[in-house]
Design an enzyme around this catalytic site. Sequence first.
Site, mmCIF file in Angstrom:
data_model
loop_
_atom_site.group_PDB
_atom_site.id
_atom_site.type_symbol
_atom_site.label_atom_id
_atom_site.label_comp_id
_atom_site.label_asym_id
_atom_site.label_seq_id
_atom_site.Cartn_x
_atom_site.Cartn_y
_atom_site.Cartn_z
ATOM 1 N N CYS A 111 0.807 -1.228 0.000
ATOM 2 C CA CYS A 111 0.000 0.000 0.000
ATOM 3 C C CYS A 111 0.842 1.281 0.000
ATOM 4 O O CYS A 111 0.477 2.263 -0.658
ATOM 5 C CB CYS A 111 -0.986 0.007 1.166
ATOM 6 N N ASP A 345 -7.649 5.592 -1.469
ATOM 7 C CA ASP A 345 -7.312 4.374 -0.740
ATOM 8 C C ASP A 345 -6.800 3.298 -1.705
ATOM 9 O O ASP A 345 -7.508 2.917 -2.633
ATOM 10 C CB ASP A 345 -8.570 3.878 -0.010
ATOM 11 N N HIS A 347 -6.249 0.213 -0.887
ATOM 12 C CA HIS A 347 -6.596 -1.110 -0.361
ATOM 13 C C HIS A 347 -7.818 -1.708 -1.048
ATOM 14 O O HIS A 347 -8.801 -2.085 -0.404
ATOM 15 C CB HIS A 347 -6.838 -1.030 1.152
#
EC number: 3.4.22.-
Length: 458
Positions: A111, A345, A347
């Site tokens: 990430c 994000d 993820h």
Amino acid sequence: MEATGTDEVDKLKTKFVSAWNNMKYSWVLKTKTYFSRNSPVLLLGKCYHFKYEDENKLLPARSGCTIEDHVIAGNVEEFRKDFISRIWLTYREEFPQIEGSALTTDCGWGCTLRTGQMLLAQGLILHFLGRAWTWPDALNIENSDSESWTSNTVKKFTASFEASLSGERELKTPAVSQKETIRRYSDDHEMRNEIYHRKIISWFGDSPLALFGLHQLIEYGKKSGKKAGDWYGPAVVAHILRKAVEEARHPDLQGITIYVAQDCTVYSSDVIDKQCTSMASDNTDDKAVIILIPVRLGGERTNTDYLDFVKGILSLEYCVGIIGGKPKQSYYFAGFQDDSLIYMDPHYCQSFVDVSIKDFPLETFHCPSPKKMSFRKMDPSCTIGFYCRNVQDFKRASEEITKMLKISSKEKYPLFTFVNGHSRDYDFTSTTTNEEDLFSEDEKKRLKRFSTEEFVLL
């Protein structure tokens, strides 16, 4: 034989964990992000105010937007188009195997590399397209439906796990989007912009040949003791990005470089030296520079006194975002409203896209909706990025940023500083690197220190 058996167990374990992570990060719950109509929204130096969206005029200075020259009439659709136009880089699965490992996905560990890629991508957008650019098809992206994500998750997990057990890794390239694969552009300028838009995304493709792709970044990370599957902190990623840009030999990238601050200090002469160094002796143009500054906003937790500082940074036209997050998760921060940070994000696990094919689909590289997070949840370890087009731009930026630091800092000393001169003038030893050793001994010590100080990212 025993060693071989252990290797096979480790490979099977890696494949099982990868399959589990692919399922875990494909299962996304749809949540709505709410914005207030009573407060301005800042996105990478641009200000929006939805309270005035029906009024065709600029906002008064008292509205709370800090950059009067960049205030925009508050239109929700304009904000959405601006946000969606930023390049979104997430977990991917089924990409070519990373050398030296059995990994074909970065789910669960990549990430911070992804948020670093997003920051660099924004810097390249400013460099080639400018801050005013937006993707013409941005508003055509439909907000993904949670039910469709969820229904596909089990199928993806089953297929991935079965392939892992059988040892078969068949790369599947998504069908090219039928929606305007061949667009008609109004003029040559729009066509040029679309070419650069695609080119920038292709540099971040998940293949060994992509200049700033995961495979290349991991190779540079090995020089600092990192390997595929390890966790990377924001400061380490800053140095990896610097090395990746320095080593890029693409003709379009010879006009840009990266400088990483040393111990929260930007040495102006060192930056200008990098900007004035050219590969071609007949090229006297200044290079653009992306300045990366690893900082820490407190001890174990973020000090709320730094809230105004972070807001001030994200309000600057020079800002290309922040590599940060909350404990155990890295996010790319691009703006704020009130005391909440706006972020993208990484993820979310998406399928591999072959960016080498003509008219590869762009939709998965643009985030359909922003997310917000309270500043109090932010992890103190982060890296701030700025873009300056030339030496004159850098000098102006350093003055404005220094002024902003003095205004927003409640502490006696600012989080970082710009100083005149070279680092060697302040008893910093500067060693040259050779081709076989991309990081100097001094850099390796600094990277090792960053690795031990930073939070662990999952």
